[in-house]
Design a protein around this motif. Structure first.
Motif, PDB file in Angstrom:
ATOM      1  N   GLY A 229       9.222 106.431  17.756  1.00  9.21           N
ATOM      2  CA  GLY A 229       8.124 105.480  17.836  1.00  9.21           C
ATOM      3  C   GLY A 229       8.354 104.435  18.908  1.00  9.21           C
ATOM      4  O   GLY A 229       9.283 104.541  19.719  1.00  9.21           O
TER       5      GLY A 229
ATOM      6  N   GLN B  93      -6.104  97.358  11.450  1.00  9.47           N
ATOM      7  CA  GLN B  93      -4.839  98.018  11.746  1.00  9.47           C
ATOM      8  C   GLN B  93      -3.670  97.048  11.581  1.00  9.47           C
ATOM      9  O   GLN B  93      -2.615  97.415  11.054  1.00  9.47           O
TER      10      GLN B  93
ATOM     11  N   SER C  96      -3.004  96.620   7.958  1.00  7.64           N
ATOM     12  CA  SER C  96      -2.327  97.787   7.399  1.00  7.64           C
ATOM     13  C   SER C  96      -0.819  97.702   7.641  1.00  7.64           C
ATOM     14  O   SER C  96      -0.014  98.037   6.754  1.00  7.64           O
TER      15      SER C  96
ATOM     16  N   GLN D  81       2.491  97.257   4.831  1.00  6.94           N
ATOM     17  CA  GLN D  81       3.777  97.974   4.812  1.00  6.94           C
ATOM     18  C   GLN D  81       4.941  96.992   4.892  1.00  6.94           C
ATOM     19  O   GLN D  81       5.938  97.133   4.177  1.00  6.94           O
TER      20      GLN D  81
ATOM     21  N   ASN E 247       4.838 104.536  14.588  1.00  3.16           N
ATOM     22  CA  ASN E 247       4.512 105.861  15.114  1.00  3.16           C
ATOM     23  C   ASN E 247       3.077 105.863  15.648  1.00  3.16           C
ATOM     24  O   ASN E 247       2.421 104.806  15.698  1.00  3.16           O
ATOM     25  N   ASP E 248       2.580 107.033  15.996  1.00  4.29           N
ATOM     26  CA  ASP E 248       1.245 107.124  16.592  1.00  4.29           C
ATOM     27  C   ASP E 248       0.141 106.762  15.604  1.00  4.29           C
ATOM     28  O   ASP E 248      -0.986 106.450  16.012  1.00  4.29           O
ATOM     29  N   GLU E 249       0.449 106.802  14.318  1.00  2.22           N
ATOM     30  CA  GLU E 249      -0.542 106.426  13.299  1.00  2.22           C
ATOM     31  C   GLU E 249      -0.415 104.956  12.909  1.00  2.22           C
ATOM     32  O   GLU E 249      -1.005 104.499  11.928  1.00  2.22           O
ATOM     33  N   ASN E 250       0.381 104.200  13.668  1.00  2.00           N
ATOM     34  CA  ASN E 250       0.617 102.778  13.412  1.00  2.00           C
ATOM     35  C   ASN E 250       1.251 102.525  12.041  1.00  2.00           C
ATOM     36  O   ASN E 250       0.983 101.517  11.387  1.00  2.00           O
ATOM     37  N   GLU E 251       2.080 103.473  11.628  1.00  2.00           N
ATOM     38  CA  GLU E 251       2.895 103.282  10.427  1.00  2.00           C
ATOM     39  C   GLU E 251       4.283 102.811  10.869  1.00  2.00           C
ATOM     40  O   GLU E 251       4.810 103.286  11.889  1.00  2.00           O
TER      41      GLU E 251
ATOM     42  N   SER F  54       7.823 102.966  11.365  1.00  2.00           N
ATOM     43  CA  SER F  54       8.826 104.035  11.294  1.00  2.00           C
ATOM     44  C   SER F  54      10.244 103.476  11.342  1.00  2.00           C
ATOM     45  O   SER F  54      11.209 104.234  11.216  1.00  2.00           O
TER      46      SER F  54
END
Length: 360
Positions: A120, A140, A143, A147, A250-254, A256
C-alpha cells in the motif's frame, strides 16, 4: 508540533549520514543470507534514513531503517519492542521485525532495523501528487477514521497498562524515554523533567539570549501556580505520532498497516491528542467524528479526559519556550530566526494568562 520553516537549516539527527547500496548488500548478505536485487532511497524523515529493498528469489519486500545519530540504543530497541508488543496483543497490521542492531560497534557503525514492507501507500506524503488524504471524499475519510478508532481501542485496552510513564522494555517493564529521561511515576514529574530540559536549553544556547530573561521570569511565575495532581489522567499504550502520514492504505482505502513506532510507549492519554491525529483534527467535522468514534470504544478523548484544557495549555507552554526548530541551527543569522525569537515571549505570556484563567 510546529513545523520547521523551510528556509531554516538544522543539524538534524541524520545530518551528514549516508548508507550506500554496497553497505546494504553486505548487511543483508551477512545477517540474512540474502542478495539484494532492488534498492531505493526513500524520502527520509527527520530522525532516520529509510530504504526499500527487494531480494533475489524472495517475494517478501523489506524496509531498512537507519537510526539518526542523536540517539544511542534506546530508540531502536523501543521501536522493536513496541512492534513486537503490538503484534503479541492486537490484530493491528504493522511490519514484522526481521532483524536489528542497537549497538553502533557493528561494522557499519550505525543502529539499524530491517522489517517487512507493508503493501500500500501512506495516506500523506511530502509530494503533492502522492498525497492521498486531501483527494479523498469526506465519506472515504470517515471510513478510514472508523478503522483507526478500532485500532486505537486495541492499543488502549489490549496491551497491558503500566503505572509508570516511559517506553516499554523487552522484559515488559517501563524504562527510559528515548531521550534518556524517566521513567516517571506521575504526570507532574514527567512534565517537570521536560520543563527543566527546556530551561537548560534556554539558559545555555546563546541563540536565546535576547529573550532569555523575559521568558525565564514567566516560567518562574508559571512554577509558582498551584496545579491539580492529575492522578486521574490514565496511562495508556500510545503510538505517540499517529498522524495520517503513518497510515498505509490499499487501493480500497483500507488501512493495511501502521508504521513508525519509534516513540510508542506508556504515556498519559492526553499526550496522544497533542501529537497524533493530524490533519484529521484540523477539520472540525472530522475531529468531532473521530472523537465520537473513539468514545464508542470507551477511548478517552478531550471531551472526557480530566483537566484536558489545562493539560493542553501546559503542553503548549512547554513547546513554546524553546521551539525545536530553533535548536541545532546551521544558519543562525537568517532573518527568520530573529522573527521567530521575537514572538516567543508574547506567545508564552498569552499561554500563561490562559493557564491562570483555567486555574481560577
Amino acid at each position: 508540533m510546529a513545523s520547521c520553516p523551510k528556509e531554516l537549516i538544522r543539524n538534524g539527527p541524520t545530518k551528514g549520514m549516508q548508507f550506500t547500496r554496497q553497505q546494504a548488500e553486505r548487511l543483508f548478505e551477512r545477517y540474512f543470507n540474502k542478495k539484494i536485487s532492488w534498492f531505493e532511497v526513500c524520502d527520509s524523515g527527520l530522525n532516520n534514513l529509510l530504504f526499500f529493498i527487494d531480494c533475489e528469489n524472495d517475494p517478501q519486500r523489506y524496509v531498512l531503517k537507519i537510526c539518526g545519530n542523536v540517539w544511542t540504543k534506546l530508540k531502536t530497541e523501543s521501536e522493536v519492542c513496541a512492534i513486537e508488543l503490538v503484534h503479541r496483543h492486537t490484530t493491528i497490521p504493522l511490519p514484522q521485525i526481521v532483524g536489528y542492531s542497537s549497538d553502533k560497534s557493528n561494522e557499519f557503525e550505525i543502529e539499524w532495523i530491517v522489517m517487512t514492507r507493508l503493501e500500500g501507500k501512506p495516506l500523506r506524503s511530502s509530494s503533492n501528487d502522492k498525497d492521498i488524504w486531501p483527494q479523498l471524499t469526506i465519506q472515504q475519510q470517515k471510513s478510514i477514521i472508523d478503522q483507526l478508532a478500532q485500532y486505537v481501542s486495541q492499543l488502549h485496552f489490549k496491551i497491558p497498562r503500566r503505572n509508570l510513564i516511559g517506553n516499554y522494555q523487552f522484559n515488559g517493564q517501563i524504562g527510559e524515554h528515548s531521550d534518556r529521561m524517566g521513567p516517571w511515576k506521575n504526570y507532574m514529574d514527567y512534565y517537570n523533567d521536560r520543563l527543566q530540559r527546556q530551561i537548560k536549553t534556554l539558559k545555555e544556547d546563546p541563540l536565546f539570549q535576547p529573550i532569555r530573561d523575559q521568558v525565564l521570569q514567566m516560567i518562574k511565575e508559571f512554577q509558582s501556580l498551584s496545579f491539580p495532581d492529575f492522578k486521574d489522567v490514565e496511562n495508556v499504550f500510545t503510538h505517540f505520532d499517529l498522524g495520517v502520514q503513518n497510515l498505509i492504505v490499499n487501493d480500497e482505502n483500507e488501512i493495511s498497516g501502521i508504521i513508525d513506532w519509534e516513540w510508542a510507549g506508556s504515556y498519559p492519554v492526553c499526550e496522544e491528542y497533542f501529537r497524533s491525529y493530524k490533519p484529521i483534527i484540523y477539520n472540525q467535522q472530522l475531529k468531532e467524528y473521530l472523537y465520537s468514534k473513539l468514545e464508542q470504544f470507551n477511548v478517552q478523548t478531550p471531551n472526557t479526559i480530566p483537566h484536558f484544557n489545562l493539560l493542553e495549555k501546559m503542553s503548549d507552554l512547554l513547546l513554546s519556550i524553546v521551539p525545536w526548530y530553533l535548536t541545532s541551527l546551521v544558519n543562525c543569522d537568517h532573518p527568520t530566526v530573529e522573527k521567530e525569537l521575537l514572538v516567543i515571549p508574547d506567545k508564552v505570556k498569552l499561554i500563561l494568562q490562559q493557564i491562570k484563567l483555567i486555574l481560577k
